[in-house]
Design a protein around this motif. Sequence first.
Motif, PDB file in Angstrom:
ATOM      1  N   TYR A  21     -28.615 -87.654 -14.623  1.00 18.95           N
ATOM      2  CA  TYR A  21     -27.487 -88.391 -15.162  1.00 18.95           C
ATOM      3  C   TYR A  21     -26.819 -89.193 -14.276  1.00 18.95           C
ATOM      4  CZ  TYR A  21     -23.301 -86.397 -16.069  1.00 18.95           C
ATOM      5  OH  TYR A  21     -22.005 -85.508 -16.228  1.00 18.95           O
ATOM      6  N   LEU A  22     -26.639 -90.202 -13.772  1.00 20.94           N
ATOM      7  CA  LEU A  22     -25.447 -91.067 -12.368  1.00 20.94           C
ATOM      8  C   LEU A  22     -24.280 -91.530 -13.174  1.00 20.94           C
ATOM      9  CD1 LEU A  22     -27.908 -92.499 -10.857  1.00 20.94           C
ATOM     10  CD2 LEU A  22     -27.192 -90.438 -10.317  1.00 20.94           C
ATOM     11  N   LEU A  23     -23.487 -90.744 -13.152  1.00 15.77           N
ATOM     12  CA  LEU A  23     -22.074 -91.882 -13.325  1.00 15.77           C
ATOM     13  C   LEU A  23     -21.752 -92.622 -12.518  1.00 15.77           C
ATOM     14  CD1 LEU A  23     -20.141 -90.902 -15.518  1.00 15.77           C
ATOM     15  CD2 LEU A  23     -18.664 -89.632 -13.964  1.00 15.77           C
ATOM     16  N   LYS A  24     -21.131 -93.864 -12.859  1.00 13.38           N
ATOM     17  CA  LYS A  24     -20.496 -94.825 -12.295  1.00 13.38           C
ATOM     18  C   LYS A  24     -19.384 -94.977 -11.981  1.00 13.38           C
ATOM     19  CE  LYS A  24     -23.977 -98.221 -15.049  1.00 13.38           C
ATOM     20  NZ  LYS A  24     -24.491 -99.217 -16.097  1.00 13.38           N
ATOM     21  N   PRO A  25     -18.738 -95.765 -10.767  1.00 15.53           N
ATOM     22  CA  PRO A  25     -19.934 -95.823 -10.074  1.00 15.53           C
ATOM     23  C   PRO A  25     -20.536 -95.203  -9.185  1.00 15.53           C
ATOM     24  CG  PRO A  25     -17.785 -95.872  -9.369  1.00 15.53           C
ATOM     25  CD  PRO A  25     -17.377 -96.025 -10.678  1.00 15.53           C
ATOM     26  N   VAL A  26     -21.618 -95.521  -8.594  1.00 12.06           N
ATOM     27  CA  VAL A  26     -22.720 -94.478  -7.828  1.00 12.06           C
ATOM     28  C   VAL A  26     -22.471 -94.611  -6.338  1.00 12.06           C
ATOM     29  CG1 VAL A  26     -25.216 -93.406  -8.064  1.00 12.06           C
ATOM     30  CG2 VAL A  26     -24.298 -94.786 -10.290  1.00 12.06           C
ATOM     31  N   PRO A  27     -22.583 -93.090  -5.793  1.00 11.04           N
ATOM     32  CA  PRO A  27     -22.239 -93.126  -4.712  1.00 11.04           C
ATOM     33  C   PRO A  27     -23.809 -93.039  -4.005  1.00 11.04           C
ATOM     34  CG  PRO A  27     -21.322 -90.830  -4.920  1.00 11.04           C
ATOM     35  CD  PRO A  27     -21.471 -91.927  -6.516  1.00 11.04           C
ATOM     36  N   PHE A  28     -24.007 -93.129  -2.587  1.00 13.51           N
ATOM     37  CA  PHE A  28     -25.459 -92.898  -2.069  1.00 13.51           C
ATOM     38  C   PHE A  28     -25.595 -91.151  -1.857  1.00 13.51           C
ATOM     39  CE2 PHE A  28     -28.565 -92.192   0.971  1.00 13.51           C
ATOM     40  CZ  PHE A  28     -29.582 -93.169   0.619  1.00 13.51           C
ATOM     41  N   GLU A  29     -24.372 -90.859  -1.698  1.00 20.95           N
ATOM     42  CA  GLU A  29     -25.367 -89.349  -1.637  1.00 20.95           C
ATOM     43  C   GLU A  29     -25.795 -89.130  -3.247  1.00 20.95           C
ATOM     44  OE1 GLU A  29     -22.131 -85.286  -1.536  1.00 20.95           O
ATOM     45  OE2 GLU A  29     -21.274 -86.756  -0.586  1.00 20.95           O
ATOM     46  N   ARG A  30     -24.784 -88.775  -4.344  1.00 22.37           N
ATOM     47  CA  ARG A  30     -25.402 -88.142  -5.677  1.00 22.37           C
ATOM     48  C   ARG A  30     -26.400 -89.562  -6.028  1.00 22.37           C
ATOM     49  NH1 ARG A  30     -26.472 -86.098  -8.948  1.00 22.37           N
ATOM     50  NH2 ARG A  30     -26.052 -85.595 -11.101  1.00 22.37           N
ATOM     51  N   PHE A  31     -26.961 -89.834  -5.816  1.00 22.37           N
ATOM     52  CA  PHE A  31     -28.255 -91.022  -5.302  1.00 22.37           C
ATOM     53  C   PHE A  31     -29.428 -89.893  -6.090  1.00 22.37           C
ATOM     54  CE2 PHE A  31     -31.480 -94.195  -4.653  1.00 22.37           C
ATOM     55  CZ  PHE A  31     -31.462 -94.213  -5.686  1.00 22.37           C
ATOM     56  N   TYR A  32     -28.823 -90.093  -4.173  1.00 18.87           N
ATOM     57  CA  TYR A  32     -29.748 -89.223  -3.436  1.00 18.87           C
ATOM     58  C   TYR A  32     -29.797 -88.195  -3.746  1.00 18.87           C
ATOM     59  CZ  TYR A  32     -33.020 -88.186   1.044  1.00 18.87           C
ATOM     60  OH  TYR A  32     -34.293 -87.828   1.273  1.00 18.87           O
ATOM     61  N   LYS A  33     -29.458 -86.867  -3.824  1.00 16.97           N
ATOM     62  CA  LYS A  33     -29.295 -85.193  -4.491  1.00 16.97           C
ATOM     63  C   LYS A  33     -30.708 -86.196  -6.010  1.00 16.97           C
ATOM     64  CE  LYS A  33     -24.735 -83.266  -3.013  1.00 16.97           C
ATOM     65  NZ  LYS A  33     -24.217 -82.913  -3.581  1.00 16.97           N
ATOM     66  N   SER A  34     -30.040 -86.918  -6.764  1.00 19.10           N
ATOM     67  CA  SER A  34     -30.644 -87.059  -7.820  1.00 19.10           C
ATOM     68  C   SER A  34     -32.132 -87.648  -7.538  1.00 19.10           C
ATOM     69  CB  SER A  34     -30.224 -88.350  -9.116  1.00 19.10           C
ATOM     70  OG  SER A  34     -30.599 -88.369  -9.793  1.00 19.10           O
ATOM     71  N   VAL A  35     -32.197 -88.192  -6.728  1.00 20.34           N
ATOM     72  CA  VAL A  35     -33.793 -88.569  -6.335  1.00 20.34           C
ATOM     73  C   VAL A  35     -35.075 -87.910  -5.656  1.00 20.34           C
ATOM     74  CG1 VAL A  35     -33.530 -91.026  -6.404  1.00 20.34           C
ATOM     75  CG2 VAL A  35     -33.688 -89.766  -4.199  1.00 20.34           C
ATOM     76  N   LEU A  36     -33.853 -86.687  -5.587  1.00 18.56           N
ATOM     77  CA  LEU A  36     -34.821 -85.520  -4.663  1.00 18.56           C
ATOM     78  C   LEU A  36     -35.178 -84.966  -5.627  1.00 18.56           C
ATOM     79  CD1 LEU A  36     -32.456 -84.447  -1.470  1.00 18.56           C
ATOM     80  CD2 LEU A  36     -34.760 -85.131  -1.432  1.00 18.56           C
ATOM     81  N   LYS A  37     -34.229 -84.661  -6.389  1.00 19.34           N
ATOM     82  CA  LYS A  37     -34.466 -83.548  -8.198  1.00 19.34           C
ATOM     83  C   LYS A  37     -36.009 -84.559  -8.638  1.00 19.34           C
ATOM     84  CE  LYS A  37     -29.851 -82.849  -9.604  1.00 19.34           C
ATOM     85  NZ  LYS A  37     -29.654 -82.390 -10.676  1.00 19.34           N
ATOM     86  N   ALA A  38     -36.114 -86.226  -8.718  1.00 20.55           N
ATOM     87  CA  ALA A  38     -37.486 -86.468  -9.489  1.00 20.55           C
ATOM     88  C   ALA A  38     -38.675 -86.350  -8.514  1.00 20.55           C
ATOM     89  CB  ALA A  38     -36.935 -87.645  -9.534  1.00 20.55           C
ATOM     90  N   GLN A  39     -38.374 -86.309  -6.715  1.00 20.88           N
ATOM     91  CA  GLN A  39     -39.654 -86.070  -6.596  1.00 20.88           C
ATOM     92  C   GLN A  39     -39.962 -85.053  -6.929  1.00 20.88           C
ATOM     93  OE1 GLN A  39     -39.027 -85.291  -1.700  1.00 20.88           O
ATOM     94  NE2 GLN A  39     -40.308 -86.916  -1.206  1.00 20.88           N
ATOM     95  N   GLU A  40     -39.081 -83.206  -6.565  1.00 20.27           N
ATOM     96  CA  GLU A  40     -39.649 -82.329  -6.963  1.00 20.27           C
ATOM     97  C   GLU A  40     -40.296 -82.321  -8.230  1.00 20.27           C
ATOM     98  OE1 GLU A  40     -36.535 -79.700  -7.037  1.00 20.27           O
ATOM     99  OE2 GLU A  40     -36.216 -79.249  -4.597  1.00 20.27           O
ATOM    100  N   ARG A  41     -40.453 -83.185  -9.338  1.00 20.27           N
ATOM    101  CA  ARG A  41     -40.975 -83.086 -10.654  1.00 20.27           C
ATOM    102  C   ARG A  41     -42.082 -83.661  -9.987  1.00 20.27           C
ATOM    103  NH1 ARG A  41     -37.740 -83.805 -15.000  1.00 20.27           N
ATOM    104  NH2 ARG A  41     -36.094 -82.799 -15.680  1.00 20.27           N
ATOM    105  N   PHE A  42     -42.201 -84.722  -9.444  1.00 17.70           N
ATOM    106  CA  PHE A  42     -43.846 -85.876  -9.029  1.00 17.70           C
ATOM    107  C   PHE A  42     -44.277 -84.945  -8.281  1.00 17.70           C
ATOM    108  CE2 PHE A  42     -40.633 -89.040 -10.957  1.00 17.70           C
ATOM    109  CZ  PHE A  42     -41.774 -89.743 -11.562  1.00 17.70           C
ATOM    110  N   MET A  43     -44.075 -84.176  -7.404  1.00 20.73           N
ATOM    111  CA  MET A  43     -45.024 -83.316  -6.376  1.00 20.73           C
ATOM    112  C   MET A  43     -45.871 -82.332  -7.037  1.00 20.73           C
ATOM    113  SD  MET A  43     -43.353 -81.301  -2.934  1.00 20.73           S
ATOM    114  CE  MET A  43     -42.438 -82.993  -2.230  1.00 20.73           C
ATOM    115  N   PRO A  44     -47.131 -82.342  -6.910  1.00 12.53           N
ATOM    116  CA  PRO A  44     -48.235 -81.414  -7.453  1.00 12.53           C
ATOM    117  C   PRO A  44     -48.168 -79.924  -7.144  1.00 12.53           C
ATOM    118  CG  PRO A  44     -48.753 -83.360  -5.610  1.00 12.53           C
ATOM    119  CD  PRO A  44     -47.641 -83.412  -5.797  1.00 12.53           C
TER     120      PRO A  44
END
Length: 228
Positions: free
Chosen positions: A98-121
Amino acid sequence: MNKIKCVIVDDEPLAISLLESYVNKVPFLELVFSTENPIEAMEYVQNNASDLIFLDIQMPELTGINFMKILGDRKKYILTTAYSEYALEGYDHHIIDYLLKPVPFERFYKSVLKAQERFMPAGSAEPTHFFVKSSGQQHRINFKDILYVESIRDYVNVKTREQEYIVLDTLKSMEQQLPETSFLRIHKSFIVNLNQIKNVTTRKIMLITEQEIPVGESYRMHLLTRIK
């Protein structure tokens, strides 16, 4: 792997614009739909391909929690909220983050890296390259070709043997995009490719290109530990 197809659902137009700009900065993300209306988003998601939903919790027509209850586990979610007390409830639905607003890019990027790991075979190899935007173009750079990355005020210089790429980014953000197995921050202004080091002293390193890079005092022990 293919790009992660993203949907943004938020009743605040400014929040949507910010997340859209962030998604467009990340090479492995693709924005496929965004809306202020959760009902419209529900219809889109049920009839079109998507992977990851950036979902606001507090929306008048349909809350983010109820949105997830309806869709179930068919999609992965990153919640966006101005209220930290909703975070634990969100995790009950097996969301990625979850991202707490206002969302800084650094925090956003950490979050989507987690997502990338989930989608990686399972068993997939570590990425070999990434894309950076420089001089109005997206450039593919192989990690093995990078000598170092240097912070220059509001920009970073990604230096390879053949070329320099001046990128509007921070060194901290760049550090998170580079493989930890090969790259190390050795100074407040420098990240180096460990595979490009020729020799090391307590105050500097020499690259195989004969270029010297300073070693910051607070980074020295970490560097010496890594090269051992």
